[in-house]
Structures are given as structure tokens and as C-alpha cells.
Design a protein around this motif. Structure first.
Motif, PDB file in Angstrom:
ATOM      1  N   ASN A 128      -4.952   8.375  -3.823  1.00 32.82           N
ATOM      2  CA  ASN A 128      -4.915   6.870  -4.695  1.00 32.82           C
ATOM      3  C   ASN A 128      -6.267   6.849  -5.562  1.00 32.82           C
ATOM      4  OD1 ASN A 128      -7.328   6.394  -3.114  1.00 32.82           O
ATOM      5  ND2 ASN A 128      -6.329   5.373  -1.547  1.00 32.82           N
ATOM      6  N   SER A 183       1.087  -6.207  -5.761  1.00 31.72           N
ATOM      7  CA  SER A 183       1.692  -5.366  -4.465  1.00 31.72           C
ATOM      8  C   SER A 183       2.896  -5.019  -4.427  1.00 31.72           C
ATOM      9  CB  SER A 183       1.246  -6.418  -3.258  1.00 31.72           C
ATOM     10  OG  SER A 183       1.882  -7.589  -3.378  1.00 31.72           O
ATOM     11  N   SER A 215       3.851  -0.958  -6.746  1.00 31.23           N
ATOM     12  CA  SER A 215       3.245   0.408  -6.357  1.00 31.23           C
ATOM     13  C   SER A 215       4.290   1.409  -6.650  1.00 31.23           C
ATOM     14  CB  SER A 215       2.967   0.409  -4.966  1.00 31.23           C
ATOM     15  OG  SER A 215       2.062  -0.469  -4.544  1.00 31.23           O
ATOM     16  N   CYS A 234       0.707  -1.157   0.091  1.00 35.28           N
ATOM     17  CA  CYS A 234      -0.121   0.079   0.062  1.00 35.28           C
ATOM     18  C   CYS A 234       0.977   1.196  -0.049  1.00 35.28           C
ATOM     19  CB  CYS A 234      -0.948  -0.075   1.301  1.00 35.28           C
ATOM     20  SG  CYS A 234      -1.798   1.581   1.464  1.00 35.28           S
ATOM     21  N   ALA A 235       0.806   2.009  -0.985  1.00 33.04           N
ATOM     22  CA  ALA A 235       1.564   3.437  -1.174  1.00 33.04           C
ATOM     23  C   ALA A 235       0.896   4.376  -0.136  1.00 33.04           C
ATOM     24  CB  ALA A 235       1.594   3.800  -2.654  1.00 33.04           C
ATOM     25  N   ASN A 278      -3.334  -0.660  -4.742  1.00 29.27           N
ATOM     26  CA  ASN A 278      -3.090  -1.727  -5.553  1.00 29.27           C
ATOM     27  C   ASN A 278      -4.458  -2.372  -6.062  1.00 29.27           C
ATOM     28  OD1 ASN A 278      -1.029  -1.856  -3.016  1.00 29.27           O
ATOM     29  ND2 ASN A 278      -0.026  -2.528  -4.918  1.00 29.27           N
TER      30      ASN A 278
END
Length: 291
Positions: free
Chosen positions: A118, A208, A211, A14-15, A201
Motif C-alpha cells: 500500500n 473508499s 480502491s 481497504c484493498a 484509502n
């Protein structure tokens, strides 16, 4: 030292979680976080656990900027130290929370607002938002009907139009630039706004471990540009990328249904944006002159 602590339940890769980590690492222990409802609130505060190593306030989806302004004024009134930052996803920033955000900018509250962008309502089922790009598929703009039919809202320019002292775009894939902008914003009194592209993602339909690579592609092809607007003056942070937009689009499942015509439109949009931003920087246009 880290202040967004381990143990949160964000997706692997997760960015947005990476953005939280680096924002707090850069701004340090005197930070006070006001966080609107969204992914980062959900993954970090499941009762009775909390993954924030600094004082943390959870606000409603729509009023984070107002709450942050109140915290900032309380610190000033009591003479206590603290740096107030407001964190929100694009849902709580571009759309649902925009009224409170606009009001806080107009009042020039002493707050740094960081949007982890996002590009969808990721927490509630991957619906379109004002940050979703043209032709991207979401659950409310499916690829079967051509994806989203509108272009992404340019929120950083909208923020600058409020005559705040600092507005900037950043990317989780370009950490030195992001950290430099956070440090600059922290040194400025008044309202500051930084929009950080932070891939999801699930919404972007990427592996995953891709990113950061995908975020870098966005900058390299000119579909996410890094710049800052300080006291009304526009400046590019790096030359605008010229790589083919197809490389960026093909890397994501949300663009799996784009047509050749849409790809051409996206490429044209990127090239025209490049020309306009370079012209804007060369002209030395100052937003504050028109307010």
C-alpha cells in the motif's frame, strides 16, 4: 469458500483486506499463514477475536520470512501437509523485514511471500516507506517539501536477483492475473515472491469506493506493471499501459501538490520503464545467468 473471515476492522474499501481474501480463497484450506506486524495483523487479531480461517502465526515486524521458513521446515521434518505463505505490508517487506526476507530467499526456503503493497507505513501514521512513489506526500515527506524525493524500490527485481524460482508483480484490480500467479507459485518448490499493489484509502487519500479503480489506473498508465520472472526469465503479463499519468495522479490526494516538473518527470520515468521492460522481454535476458 472464504478463509479471511468477516468481522475484521479494516477501513471500508481497504484493498489490502481484499488481497487477503482473494489470496486465501485461491490457495485454500491447507494454507498456513505467517503474518508480520502491520495493518492486516492489527485489523484481524484483536484479542480475543481472530478473522483467519486457517492456521495463523503472528511474527514480529522484522522476522516474518524467517518464521515462515521455520514453519516450512517443521512441516517437512514431521511429514505433515501444509502450504506456508508469508504475508506482509511494504513496511515489513521492503524495509524492516528485508534482512529476513533476503536471507530466506538466499536459502530458497519453501515459502510463498505475498506483499500487500500500500506504498506507506499505513498502520503507524502514513509515513514514507521504500515502496512510496516519487512525489507522494506522507507525514514524513509532506507535499510542502515536494513529497518523497526518491523513486519506489523495485523489490520484485531485487527478489529475482536472489535466483529464487519465481517472482512476480500483481494488482488487486486484475484478479485473474493475481490468482493465476498465486496458483503457479503454489505449484513451485522453493521461495516465491509476489508483490500486490493494494491501495490504502487513507494514505492515498481516495474515496473508499475508488480502491480498485485507482489500482487499475496505475496499470493503465504504466506506473505499476504486471510481469513475472520464472527461473530467471522475464515476461510481461500484459502490455504496458500508455494512458496519461495525470489521470492516476489526479485521482489521489497524496499527489495534490505535485508540480508540472514532477509530473513530467513521472511521465518520463513511466515511458522509459516501458521501453526498458519491453527490451528486456525481447532480449530474453535470464537473471540466473549472472549469478
Amino acid at each position: 469458500m472464504e478463509y479471511f473471515l468477516k468481522g475484521h476492522t479494516a477501513c471500508a474499501g481497504c484493498a489490502c483486506a481484499l488481497t487477503m481474501r482473494h489470496v486465501l480463497e485461491t490457495l485454500g484450506p491447507e494454507t498456513i499463514v505467517v503474518n508480520s506486524t502491520g495493518c492486516m495483523e492489527i485489523v484481524s487479531t484483536p484479542y480475543p477475536r481472530n478473522n483467519w480461517g486457517v492456521p495463523y502465526v503472528h511474527s514480529l515486524f522484522e522476522n516474518a520470512a524467517s518464521v515462515a521458513g521455520g514453519v516450512s521446515r517443521a512441516l517437512k521434518k514431521t511429514g505433515k501437509k501444509g502450504r506456508v505463505i508469508c504475508l506482509g505490508g511494504d513496511g515489513g517487506t521492503y524495509d524492516i523485514g528485508f534482512g529476513a526476507l533476503s536471507g530466506a530467499m538466499e536459502r530458497n526456503e519453501d515459502v510463498l511471500f505475498v506483499c500487500y503493497d500500500n506504498e506507506a507505513y499505513a498502520n503507524t501514521g502514513l509515513q514514507r516507506s521504500g515502496a512510496t512513489p516519487f512525489a507522494a506526500a506522507t507525514t514524513t515527506s509532506p507535499r510542502e517539501v515536494g513529497g518523497k524525493g526518491e523513486w519506489k524500490k523495485n523489490l520484485t527485481f531485487i527478489a529475482a536477483a536472489h535466483a529464487i524460482p519465481y517472482a512476480a508483480s500483481a494488482s488487486i484490480a486484475f484478479l485473474p492475473d493475481l490468482k493465476a500467479k498465486l496458483q503457479k507459485a503454489a505449484s513451485i518448490k522453493g521461495f516465491k515472491f509476489i508483490d500486490v499493489q493494494s491501495p490504502c484509502n487513507l494514505a492515498w487519500k481516495i474515496p473508499s469506493n475508488k480502491s480498485i479503480e485507482t489500482a487499475r489506473l496505475a496499470v493503465d498508465c504504466g506506473l505499476w506493471n504486471l510481469f513475472e520472472i520464472e527461473n530467471g526469465a522475464f515476461k510481461l503479463s500484459r502490455p504496458i499501459g500508455t494512458k496519461p499519468v495525470q489521470d492516476y495522479l489526479k485521482a489521489q490526494g497524496r499527489f495534490a501538490g505535485v508540480t508540472a516538473e514532477q509530473v513530467a518527470a513521472i511521465d518520463k520515468h513511466a515511458r522509459e520503464t516501458k521501453a526498458e521492460l519491453e527490451k528486456l522481454e525481447k532480449a530474453g535476458l535470464n537473471f540466473a545467468r549472472f549469478l
